[in-house]
Structures are given as structure tokens and as C-alpha cells.
Scaffold this active site. Structure first.
Site, PDB file in Angstrom:
ATOM      1  N   HIS A   6       0.834  -1.195   0.000  1.00  0.00           N
ATOM      2  CA  HIS A   6       0.000   0.000   0.000  1.00  0.00           C
ATOM      3  C   HIS A   6       0.873   1.249   0.000  1.00  0.00           C
ATOM      4  O   HIS A   6       2.073   1.172   0.221  1.00  0.00           O
ATOM      5  CB  HIS A   6      -0.952   0.027   1.207  1.00  0.00           C
ATOM      6  CG  HIS A   6      -0.243   0.058   2.521  1.00  0.00           C
ATOM      7  ND1 HIS A   6       0.033  -1.076   3.240  1.00  0.00           N
ATOM      8  CD2 HIS A   6       0.272   1.089   3.241  1.00  0.00           C
ATOM      9  CE1 HIS A   6       0.664  -0.752   4.348  1.00  0.00           C
ATOM     10  NE2 HIS A   6       0.828   0.556   4.372  1.00  0.00           N
ATOM     11  N   ARG A  10      -0.991  10.902   4.990  1.00  0.00           N
ATOM     12  CA  ARG A  10      -1.584  11.456   6.206  1.00  0.00           C
ATOM     13  C   ARG A  10      -2.697  12.406   5.809  1.00  0.00           C
ATOM     14  O   ARG A  10      -2.548  13.178   4.864  1.00  0.00           O
ATOM     15  CB  ARG A  10      -0.520  12.181   7.023  1.00  0.00           C
ATOM     16  CG  ARG A  10       0.489  11.251   7.618  1.00  0.00           C
ATOM     17  CD  ARG A  10       1.567  12.019   8.395  1.00  0.00           C
ATOM     18  NE  ARG A  10       2.537  11.082   8.911  1.00  0.00           N
ATOM     19  CZ  ARG A  10       3.633  10.703   8.254  1.00  0.00           C
ATOM     20  NH1 ARG A  10       3.880  11.190   7.053  1.00  0.00           N
ATOM     21  NH2 ARG A  10       4.463   9.830   8.790  1.00  0.00           N
ATOM     22  N   GLU A  56      -3.450   3.666   2.188  1.00  0.00           N
ATOM     23  CA  GLU A  56      -3.683   3.743   3.632  1.00  0.00           C
ATOM     24  C   GLU A  56      -3.792   5.210   4.011  1.00  0.00           C
ATOM     25  O   GLU A  56      -2.859   5.986   3.790  1.00  0.00           O
ATOM     26  CB  GLU A  56      -2.527   3.107   4.397  1.00  0.00           C
ATOM     27  CG  GLU A  56      -2.607   3.303   5.894  1.00  0.00           C
ATOM     28  CD  GLU A  56      -1.316   2.907   6.598  1.00  0.00           C
ATOM     29  OE1 GLU A  56      -0.955   3.597   7.569  1.00  0.00           O
ATOM     30  OE2 GLU A  56      -0.673   1.934   6.176  1.00  0.00           O
ATOM     31  N   ASN A  60      -4.068  11.082  12.341  1.00  0.00           N
ATOM     32  CA  ASN A  60      -3.553  11.254  13.703  1.00  0.00           C
ATOM     33  C   ASN A  60      -4.518  12.158  14.453  1.00  0.00           C
ATOM     34  O   ASN A  60      -4.758  13.294  14.048  1.00  0.00           O
ATOM     35  CB  ASN A  60      -2.143  11.855  13.660  1.00  0.00           C
ATOM     36  CG  ASN A  60      -1.150  10.901  13.049  1.00  0.00           C
ATOM     37  OD1 ASN A  60      -1.076   9.746  13.440  1.00  0.00           O
ATOM     38  ND2 ASN A  60      -0.405  11.362  12.063  1.00  0.00           N
ATOM     39  N   HIS A  80       2.750  11.494  -6.689  1.00  0.00           N
ATOM     40  CA  HIS A  80       1.327  11.318  -6.966  1.00  0.00           C
ATOM     41  C   HIS A  80       0.952   9.853  -6.870  1.00  0.00           C
ATOM     42  O   HIS A  80       1.792   8.966  -6.898  1.00  0.00           O
ATOM     43  CB  HIS A  80       0.944  11.888  -8.338  1.00  0.00           C
ATOM     44  CG  HIS A  80       1.526  11.144  -9.489  1.00  0.00           C
ATOM     45  ND1 HIS A  80       2.715  11.500 -10.082  1.00  0.00           N
ATOM     46  CD2 HIS A  80       1.095  10.044 -10.165  1.00  0.00           C
ATOM     47  CE1 HIS A  80       2.988  10.662 -11.065  1.00  0.00           C
ATOM     48  NE2 HIS A  80       2.024   9.748 -11.137  1.00  0.00           N
ATOM     49  N   GLU A 123      -3.099  11.231 -10.281  1.00  0.00           N
ATOM     50  CA  GLU A 123      -3.115  11.125 -11.737  1.00  0.00           C
ATOM     51  C   GLU A 123      -4.220  10.152 -12.139  1.00  0.00           C
ATOM     52  O   GLU A 123      -4.302   9.047 -11.605  1.00  0.00           O
ATOM     53  CB  GLU A 123      -1.775  10.614 -12.250  1.00  0.00           C
ATOM     54  CG  GLU A 123      -1.724  10.456 -13.755  1.00  0.00           C
ATOM     55  CD  GLU A 123      -0.391   9.895 -14.237  1.00  0.00           C
ATOM     56  OE1 GLU A 123      -0.087  10.075 -15.425  1.00  0.00           O
ATOM     57  OE2 GLU A 123       0.334   9.278 -13.433  1.00  0.00           O
TER      58      GLU A 123
END
Length: 145
Positions: A6, A10, A56, A60, A80, A123
């Protein structure tokens, strides 16, 4: 043997980011929250790509003491993410209709760039090629991508 698992980005607003990726066709595959670590991990994938090629989202949580939450900038430094889509014009229209900017329109019927709510460049590549069509063929670039 090496196997891609993956890519992690964030995010500051998981709901807005999930809604954005749903416009491209990704769906949430699983979620894990850690009360002790004060974070949530949300995995997204295109249909049939679950466990093969996922994004993912790491959220936080704001500090317990009430101090400001982390702010992420410089999403352009990441590079990207790229996704192949069935119809680039329909995908870009959905993204625009939801209030997002198509920074590099699919003038050629093949490639476009958009950004997630946290500024991650995405993209979009057409499966095969579509002939150029308006308004996309004449649409200028907007900002960076």
C-alpha cells in the site's frame, strides 16, 4: 520476493478524503483505530484490488490536551498516486461536481490530475484512449499538479 502492499498518506479530514477517493471509484476495505496511539488507519482500494494495491489513510487524532492538530502541507513533495479509470471525462465531471478542481484537465482524452483534500496529487489515466472533447480539450491547467 517483493510485493507491493500500500501507499500511506496522512490526512486531516478522513471523511472528506474518503468521499474524494470514492469519486474515483475506491472503497474502504478496512479500518483500525488505536486509542492508545491516538490514530486511525483506513485502507481504500479499487474493486478487485483489495489487499493488492491499497491506499492507507493515516489520521492522527488531535492531542488530548486541546493543542492544535497536525497540519500537513507539501503534498506535492509526495509525487502522486495513479489510477486507471473507465471514463476519464465522467470521472473528472464527478470530481468537479463535488466541488474539487481538475488541475490538469484530460485535454487529450487520456490523462488528468486532481488533488485530494490534503493536496495529494492524483493522476487519472483513461483505460485506452477517448477522443478529445469539449469542454476538456480547451480547458487550461489550474494551479500545480
Amino acid at each position: 520476493m517483493t510485493k507491493f502492499l500500500h501507499t500511506m498518506i496522512r490526512v486531516t479530514d478522513p471523511d472528506a478524503t474518503i468521499a474524494f477517493f470514492e469519486l474515483i471509484g475506491l472503497k474502504e476495505t478496512r479500518r483500525f483505530s488505536s486509542e492508545q496511539g491516538r490514530f486511525t488507519l483506513i485502507f481504500l482500494a479499487a474493486p478487485g484490488q483489495e489487499g493488492v494495491a491499497e491506499v492507507e489513510l493515516t489520521y492522527n487524532w488531535p492531542p488530548e490536551d486541546g493543542s492544535p492538530a497536525e497540519v500537513y502541507d507539501g503534498g506535492r513533495n509526495f509525487g502522486h498516486l495513479a489510477y486507471r479509470v473507465d471514463n476519464i471525462y465522467e470521472t473528472c465531471q464527478r470530481i468537479m461536481d463535488a466541488g474539487h478542481i481538475v488541475h490538469r484537465p484530460p485535454r487529450d482524452g487520456h490523462m488528468a490530475f486532481v488533488k485530494s483534500p490534503d493536496g495529494i496529487s492524483i493522476e487519472l489515466l483513461q483505460e485506452g484512449h477517448l477522443p478529445p472533447q469539449e469542454p476538456w480539450a480547451s480547458m487550461p491547467n489550474t494551479g500545480t499538479w
